[in-house]
Design a protein around this motif. Structure first.
Motif, PDB file in Angstrom:
ATOM      1  N   ASP A   1       0.852  -1.188   0.000  1.00  0.00           N
ATOM      2  CA  ASP A   1       0.000   0.000   0.000  1.00  0.00           C
ATOM      3  C   ASP A   1       0.886   1.236   0.000  1.00  0.00           C
ATOM      4  O   ASP A   1       1.108   1.855   1.037  1.00  0.00           O
ATOM      5  CB  ASP A   1      -0.930   0.010   1.216  1.00  0.00           C
ATOM      6  N   PRO A   2       1.435   1.603  -1.173  1.00  0.00           N
ATOM      7  CA  PRO A   2       2.373   2.721  -1.224  1.00  0.00           C
ATOM      8  C   PRO A   2       1.755   4.041  -0.807  1.00  0.00           C
ATOM      9  O   PRO A   2       2.471   5.004  -0.561  1.00  0.00           O
ATOM     10  CB  PRO A   2       2.804   2.737  -2.700  1.00  0.00           C
ATOM     11  N   ARG A   3       0.420   4.124  -0.732  1.00  0.00           N
ATOM     12  CA  ARG A   3      -0.214   5.375  -0.304  1.00  0.00           C
ATOM     13  C   ARG A   3      -0.109   5.582   1.191  1.00  0.00           C
ATOM     14  O   ARG A   3      -0.382   6.665   1.695  1.00  0.00           O
ATOM     15  CB  ARG A   3      -1.694   5.374  -0.697  1.00  0.00           C
ATOM     16  N   GLY A   4       0.236   4.564   1.957  1.00  0.00           N
ATOM     17  CA  GLY A   4       0.324   4.711   3.389  1.00  0.00           C
ATOM     18  C   GLY A   4      -1.025   4.573   4.065  1.00  0.00           C
ATOM     19  O   GLY A   4      -1.944   3.939   3.547  1.00  0.00           O
TER      20      GLY A   4
ATOM     21  N   ALA B   1      15.900   9.309   6.598  1.00  0.00           N
ATOM     22  CA  ALA B   1      14.502   9.062   6.940  1.00  0.00           C
ATOM     23  C   ALA B   1      13.643   9.917   6.033  1.00  0.00           C
ATOM     24  O   ALA B   1      14.120  10.875   5.406  1.00  0.00           O
ATOM     25  CB  ALA B   1      14.231   9.396   8.408  1.00  0.00           C
ATOM     26  N   SER B   2      12.360   9.584   5.941  1.00  0.00           N
ATOM     27  CA  SER B   2      11.458  10.366   5.098  1.00  0.00           C
ATOM     28  C   SER B   2      10.026  10.233   5.585  1.00  0.00           C
ATOM     29  O   SER B   2       9.660   9.255   6.235  1.00  0.00           O
ATOM     30  CB  SER B   2      11.542   9.905   3.628  1.00  0.00           C
ATOM     31  N   CYS B   3       9.236  11.248   5.272  1.00  0.00           N
ATOM     32  CA  CYS B   3       7.795  11.226   5.489  1.00  0.00           C
ATOM     33  C   CYS B   3       7.115  11.735   4.227  1.00  0.00           C
ATOM     34  O   CYS B   3       7.562  12.719   3.638  1.00  0.00           O
ATOM     35  CB  CYS B   3       7.393  12.114   6.669  1.00  0.00           C
ATOM     36  N   HIS B   4       6.061  11.047   3.819  1.00  0.00           N
ATOM     37  CA  HIS B   4       5.313  11.447   2.624  1.00  0.00           C
ATOM     38  C   HIS B   4       3.852  11.681   2.989  1.00  0.00           C
ATOM     39  O   HIS B   4       3.215  10.848   3.634  1.00  0.00           O
ATOM     40  CB  HIS B   4       5.422  10.368   1.545  1.00  0.00           C
ATOM     41  N   LEU B   5       3.345  12.824   2.576  1.00  0.00           N
ATOM     42  CA  LEU B   5       1.949  13.190   2.770  1.00  0.00           C
ATOM     43  C   LEU B   5       1.332  13.277   1.389  1.00  0.00           C
ATOM     44  O   LEU B   5       1.649  14.179   0.609  1.00  0.00           O
ATOM     45  CB  LEU B   5       1.851  14.531   3.501  1.00  0.00           C
ATOM     46  N   ASP B   6       0.471  12.326   1.047  1.00  0.00           N
ATOM     47  CA  ASP B   6      -0.039  12.193  -0.312  1.00  0.00           C
ATOM     48  C   ASP B   6      -1.550  12.313  -0.377  1.00  0.00           C
ATOM     49  O   ASP B   6      -2.263  11.969   0.570  1.00  0.00           O
ATOM     50  CB  ASP B   6       0.358  10.827  -0.895  1.00  0.00           C
ATOM     51  N   VAL B   7      -2.014  12.780  -1.527  1.00  0.00           N
ATOM     52  CA  VAL B   7      -3.432  12.749  -1.874  1.00  0.00           C
ATOM     53  C   VAL B   7      -3.562  11.754  -3.021  1.00  0.00           C
ATOM     54  O   VAL B   7      -3.125  12.038  -4.134  1.00  0.00           O
ATOM     55  CB  VAL B   7      -3.952  14.135  -2.307  1.00  0.00           C
ATOM     56  N   PRO B   8      -4.138  10.569  -2.789  1.00  0.00           N
ATOM     57  CA  PRO B   8      -4.207   9.542  -3.837  1.00  0.00           C
ATOM     58  C   PRO B   8      -4.964  10.015  -5.070  1.00  0.00           C
ATOM     59  O   PRO B   8      -5.873  10.843  -4.987  1.00  0.00           O
ATOM     60  CB  PRO B   8      -4.939   8.381  -3.148  1.00  0.00           C
ATOM     61  N   GLU B   9      -4.593   9.476  -6.204  1.00  0.00           N
ATOM     62  CA  GLU B   9      -5.258   9.810  -7.462  1.00  0.00           C
ATOM     63  C   GLU B   9      -6.753   9.556  -7.398  1.00  0.00           C
ATOM     64  O   GLU B   9      -7.558  10.307  -7.909  1.00  0.00           O
ATOM     65  CB  GLU B   9      -4.649   8.980  -8.604  1.00  0.00           C
ATOM     66  N   GLU B  10      -7.139   8.461  -6.723  1.00  0.00           N
ATOM     67  CA  GLU B  10      -8.539   8.063  -6.700  1.00  0.00           C
ATOM     68  C   GLU B  10      -9.284   8.615  -5.493  1.00  0.00           C
ATOM     69  O   GLU B  10     -10.363   8.154  -5.144  1.00  0.00           O
ATOM     70  CB  GLU B  10      -8.653   6.542  -6.701  1.00  0.00           C
TER      71      GLU B  10
ATOM     72  N   GLY C   1     -10.947  11.335  -4.950  1.00  0.00           N
ATOM     73  CA  GLY C   1     -12.292  11.769  -5.295  1.00  0.00           C
ATOM     74  C   GLY C   1     -12.796  12.935  -4.476  1.00  0.00           C
ATOM     75  O   GLY C   1     -13.903  13.423  -4.681  1.00  0.00           O
ATOM     76  N   VAL C   2     -11.994  13.422  -3.520  1.00  0.00           N
ATOM     77  CA  VAL C   2     -12.441  14.533  -2.681  1.00  0.00           C
ATOM     78  C   VAL C   2     -12.167  15.856  -3.358  1.00  0.00           C
ATOM     79  O   VAL C   2     -12.938  16.798  -3.246  1.00  0.00           O
ATOM     80  CB  VAL C   2     -11.713  14.471  -1.311  1.00  0.00           C
ATOM     81  N   THR C   3     -11.071  15.938  -4.060  1.00  0.00           N
ATOM     82  CA  THR C   3     -10.709  17.168  -4.758  1.00  0.00           C
ATOM     83  C   THR C   3     -10.315  16.812  -6.184  1.00  0.00           C
ATOM     84  O   THR C   3     -10.300  15.656  -6.581  1.00  0.00           O
ATOM     85  CB  THR C   3      -9.513  17.849  -4.072  1.00  0.00           C
ATOM     86  N   GLU C   4      -9.955  17.834  -6.922  1.00  0.00           N
ATOM     87  CA  GLU C   4      -9.455  17.621  -8.275  1.00  0.00           C
ATOM     88  C   GLU C   4      -7.936  17.522  -8.278  1.00  0.00           C
ATOM     89  O   GLU C   4      -7.317  17.537  -9.325  1.00  0.00           O
ATOM     90  CB  GLU C   4      -9.908  18.758  -9.188  1.00  0.00           C
ATOM     91  N   ALA C   5      -7.358  17.451  -7.116  1.00  0.00           N
ATOM     92  CA  ALA C   5      -5.901  17.479  -7.012  1.00  0.00           C
ATOM     93  C   ALA C   5      -5.327  16.126  -6.603  1.00  0.00           C
ATOM     94  O   ALA C   5      -4.297  16.063  -5.950  1.00  0.00           O
ATOM     95  CB  ALA C   5      -5.474  18.550  -6.014  1.00  0.00           C
ATOM     96  N   GLY C   6      -6.000  15.048  -6.940  1.00  0.00           N
ATOM     97  CA  GLY C   6      -5.473  13.729  -6.634  1.00  0.00           C
ATOM     98  C   GLY C   6      -4.089  13.540  -7.216  1.00  0.00           C
ATOM     99  O   GLY C   6      -3.810  13.985  -8.325  1.00  0.00           O
ATOM    100  N   GLY C   7      -3.217  12.878  -6.472  1.00  0.00           N
ATOM    101  CA  GLY C   7      -1.858  12.665  -6.936  1.00  0.00           C
ATOM    102  C   GLY C   7      -0.878  13.700  -6.435  1.00  0.00           C
ATOM    103  O   GLY C   7       0.316  13.587  -6.684  1.00  0.00           O
ATOM    104  N   GLU C   8      -1.341  14.711  -5.718  1.00  0.00           N
ATOM    105  CA  GLU C   8      -0.437  15.704  -5.160  1.00  0.00           C
ATOM    106  C   GLU C   8       0.261  15.132  -3.933  1.00  0.00           C
ATOM    107  O   GLU C   8      -0.252  14.211  -3.275  1.00  0.00           O
ATOM    108  CB  GLU C   8      -1.201  16.975  -4.789  1.00  0.00           C
ATOM    109  N   SER C   9       1.446  15.685  -3.615  1.00  0.00           N
ATOM    110  CA  SER C   9       2.197  15.116  -2.505  1.00  0.00           C
ATOM    111  C   SER C   9       3.155  16.121  -1.895  1.00  0.00           C
ATOM    112  O   SER C   9       3.552  17.103  -2.532  1.00  0.00           O
ATOM    113  CB  SER C   9       2.977  13.882  -2.973  1.00  0.00           C
ATOM    114  N   ILE C  10       3.518  15.849  -0.660  1.00  0.00           N
ATOM    115  CA  ILE C  10       4.558  16.592   0.049  1.00  0.00           C
ATOM    116  C   ILE C  10       5.537  15.563   0.586  1.00  0.00           C
ATOM    117  O   ILE C  10       5.137  14.607   1.261  1.00  0.00           O
ATOM    118  CB  ILE C  10       3.980  17.413   1.214  1.00  0.00           C
TER     119      ILE C  10
END
Length: 361
Positions: free
Chosen positions: A213-216, A254-263, A265-274
């Protein structure tokens, strides 16, 4: 009987047959046994070699090279399949105690901005698996003292496995890397405490970027990750944030990823990340420097002293995080806050850090 157990038995029987009568058909297996016993001058056990080699593989030779003056030790195990198949490297291992060589080893793993995928080694081992599925370990060298710049000397090892090597279970790959590192420490006069593979390290070699589950996890479950701080970071509500991270007190990054999954469906910005990254050691300074000509620090970075060397931190975000719709975007002020929270958390987790971090926005 397990296939690998059968092969070890075959090797043993073949040695006995050759010793008794020199039977021609037994000789390839006896040679396998002879090579397996001396990989890296015996650093990697025959059992580990057997577990790494595909069933229809015969070993050819193991070559090691120690150059004490340059602080390098290398070892390669070659194998072949069939009578006419070309030789291939089942294992390629190298260890360095000089800073320039170590910097090149890290550059192989992170050639540009350092944001390539990686997986921190399990079981508290001081290293990571990089984008090539190479195992990289870094250990202190108390017997070598300090270098010309007053930094404690270290050893960095890299162990590469052929694509056909059997690295899928039983901690085999990690045992090979740890055994080689321990041997290299002795041969190069490093004096590091021996590493051991225990607990969660007794598993298959990680494959960075190919997790189940790469989305976390959802933001509410961030405390289950090394990025627990994200749960209270004040990220915009109404967005399907997913949190994932890599890190341990022993690892050099070390790393931390904060992602908005492509699917989402809450916004039009799926796939965005920090993405937020921590790298421990002077080798990482290039990741926070604008360029070699003008120098200066890149924006959204920070640095502090940890373990007598620079520790560098950075934040990278995709273009769309500024506008996640309905005032849910992540502002520059938000990113500054996220970086501060990440740095504070990392300094506490890693330990050995002194002074106040210097931020560059």
């Amino acid at each position: 009987m397990h296939p690998r157990t059968r092969r070890l038995l075959t090797w043993s029987v073949a040695v006995a047959v050759v010793l008794c009568g020199g039977a021609y058909m037994a000789e390839p297996y006896a040679w396998d046994w002879a090579v397996a016993r001396n990989v890296c001058d015996g650093a990697v056990s025959p059992g580990t070699v057997d577990q790494l080699a595909p069933e229809d593989t015969h070993l050819k030779e193991s070559r090691g090279r120690l150059v004490e003056q340059l602080g390098t030790y290398t070892c390669t195990l070659t194998a072949k399949r069939g009578d006419h198949a070309r030789d291939w490297s089942l294992l390629s291992m190298s260890a360095y105690t000089r800073r320039d060589d170590q910097d090149l080893a890290f550059y192989d793993s992170f050639p540009e901005y350092g944001s390539e995928v990686h997986t921190v080694l399990p079981g508290g081992l001081p290293g990571f698996v990089d984008r090539f599925r190479d195992v990289v370990l870094r250990v202190p060298c108390p017997d070598l003292g300090k270098d010309g710049e007053g930094r404690a000397r270290q050893l960095v090892s890299r162990v590469s496995f052929d694509a056909d090597a059997l690295v899928g279970g039983e901690g085999t790959a990690y045992r090979a890397a740890v055994s080689f590192t321990n041997s290299a420490s002795k041969r190069l006069g490093c004096g590091a405490d021996p590493l051991t593979v225990t607990g969660t390290a007794a598993a298959g070699l990680a494959d960075p970027g190919r997790g189940e589950d790469p989305r976390g996890v959802v933001l509410a479950d961030a405390e289950k990750t090394p990025c627990a701080w994200a749960a209270g970071a004040g990220l915009p509500a109404g967005v399907d944030w997913r949190v994932s991270g890599e890190g341990s007190a022993a690892a050099p990054l070390a790393s931390c990823h904060l992602d908005v999954p492509e699917e989402a469906g809450v916004t039009e910005a799926g796939g965005e990340s920090i993405g937020l990254y921590a790298r421990y050691g002077d080798w990482s300074t290039r990741f926070v420097t604008r360029d070699s000509t003008h120098g200066g620090r890149s924006s959204m970075t920070a640095t502090v002293q940890c373990d007598g060397e620079a520790a560098n931190f950075s934040l990278h975000s995709s273009d769309g995080v500024r506008d996640l719709g309905l005032s849910k975007g992540v502002s520059e002020a938000d990113e500054r806050r996220l970086l501060r929270l990440f740095v504070a958390d990392q300094m506490e987790r890693h330990g050995g850090c002194v002074g106040e971090p210097q931020f560059h926005f």
